[in-house]
Design an enzyme around this catalytic site. Sequence first.
Site, short mmCIF file in Angstrom:
data_model
loop_
_atom_site.label_atom_id
_atom_site.label_comp_id
_atom_site.label_asym_id
_atom_site.label_seq_id
_atom_site.Cartn_x
_atom_site.Cartn_y
_atom_site.Cartn_z
N GLY A 282 -2.68 -1.67 -7.20
CA GLY A 282 -1.57 -2.61 -7.27
C GLY A 282 -1.78 -3.66 -8.35
CB SER B 230 -1.73 -10.38 0.94
OG SER B 230 -3.10 -10.49 1.30
CG HIS C 210 -1.85 -1.10 1.40
ND1 HIS C 210 -1.69 -2.07 2.35
CD2 HIS C 210 -2.98 -1.41 0.72
CE1 HIS C 210 -2.69 -2.94 2.27
NE2 HIS C 210 -3.48 -2.57 1.29
P1 AMP Z 1 -6.48 -3.79 -0.35
O1 AMP Z 1 -6.32 -2.98 0.88
O2 AMP Z 1 -6.07 -5.21 -0.22
O3 AMP Z 1 -7.83 -3.60 -1.01
O4 AMP Z 1 -5.45 -3.20 -1.39
C1 AMP Z 1 -5.44 -1.83 -1.70
C2 AMP Z 1 -4.54 -1.61 -2.88
O5 AMP Z 1 -3.23 -2.06 -2.60
C3 AMP Z 1 -5.02 -2.39 -4.12
O6 AMP Z 1 -4.85 -1.60 -5.27
C4 AMP Z 1 -4.08 -3.57 -4.13
O7 AMP Z 1 -3.88 -4.10 -5.43
C5 AMP Z 1 -2.81 -2.93 -3.62
N1 AMP Z 1 -1.91 -3.96 -3.09
C6 AMP Z 1 -2.20 -4.95 -2.23
N2 AMP Z 1 -1.13 -5.74 -2.04
C7 AMP Z 1 -0.12 -5.23 -2.79
C8 AMP Z 1 1.24 -5.58 -3.01
N3 AMP Z 1 1.80 -6.63 -2.42
N4 AMP Z 1 1.96 -4.82 -3.86
C9 AMP Z 1 1.41 -3.75 -4.47
N5 AMP Z 1 0.13 -3.34 -4.29
C10 AMP Z 1 -0.62 -4.08 -3.46
#
Ligand code: AMP
Length: 272
Positions: free
Chosen positions: A131, A169, A21
């Site tokens: 991401g 993650s 993030h």
């Molecule tokens: P989330 O909080 O899981 O909904 O993720 C929020 C944003 O962070 C989304 O655009 C995800 O694709 C991105 N994201 C999550 N994990 C990663 C990672 N390991 N590397 C880059 N971006 C990420």
Amino acid sequence: MVGAERPLGLVPTMGALHAGHLALVERARAECRTVAASIFVNPLQFGPNEDFDRYPRAFKSDVAALRAAGVDLIYAPGVAAMYPPGFATSVDPGPLAERYEGALRPGHFRGVATVCVKLFAALGPDRAYFGAKDAQQVAVLRRIVADLDLPIELVIAPTVREPDGLALSSRNVYLDAEQRAAAPALHRALAAIVAAVRSGETDRERVVARGRAELIAPLREAYLDVVDPATFDAPDAVRAPALAIASAWLGTTRLIDNEPILRQAQDDGGGM
Ligand code: AMP
């Protein structure tokens, strides 16, 4: 956002922030005059038997991390503000949303598309940062931005990984020590697929079989394939642009990952 210096960049998140993030925030900070981040665990994108209730929440430390990263505005609406009584409209991203992740999580991408359109409407960003790790989410968002003529540029940043290859993650905290030790095999499966294609193999089934050999117990495959990154079609012969996608269960936790195989000549190497 009225009055914000432009361009305004938005980083949508569900909180429980990690370095993936924060890499998005850093990219937005480098490219935008004003950076907003949202924190919203979106019930609409969770199925009835999924982990909405136990999804990790770390609001205080998230706010501190976003402040330290130079975010100008944090938008963290409550569920009742996002979905007040009578809420009935949703964004249906079409057939792309029914494959792979969408098949395993019916309604998931409708929830993602709906909340993103609402976040875009509430904040009016010029750019939104996502991401590459969530590749099908990216494809869905590109589809809805094009189809609904949304005046926003999507910026996709590469996946941030642990040193052993595991994609960061928020759900990695669910893994016990044995599962955590096994988890990098998911990325090894993707690497095997990339290597197979680079060595000249083009038959999709044979390519996928090379990856499958890496997905050993305790990992249980949910899907493993080579797809067009825009449509998630899976032609029998691998051709550019091609993306290897993988998902596997470790106990009750399901991990996802992907790796670009063949880019189209005009791609900028942004991770998709
Ligand atoms: P989330 O909080 O899981 O909904 O993720 C929020 C944003 O962070 C989304 O655009 C995800 O694709 C991105 N994201 C999550 N994990 C990663 C990672 N390991 N590397 C880059 N971006 C990420």
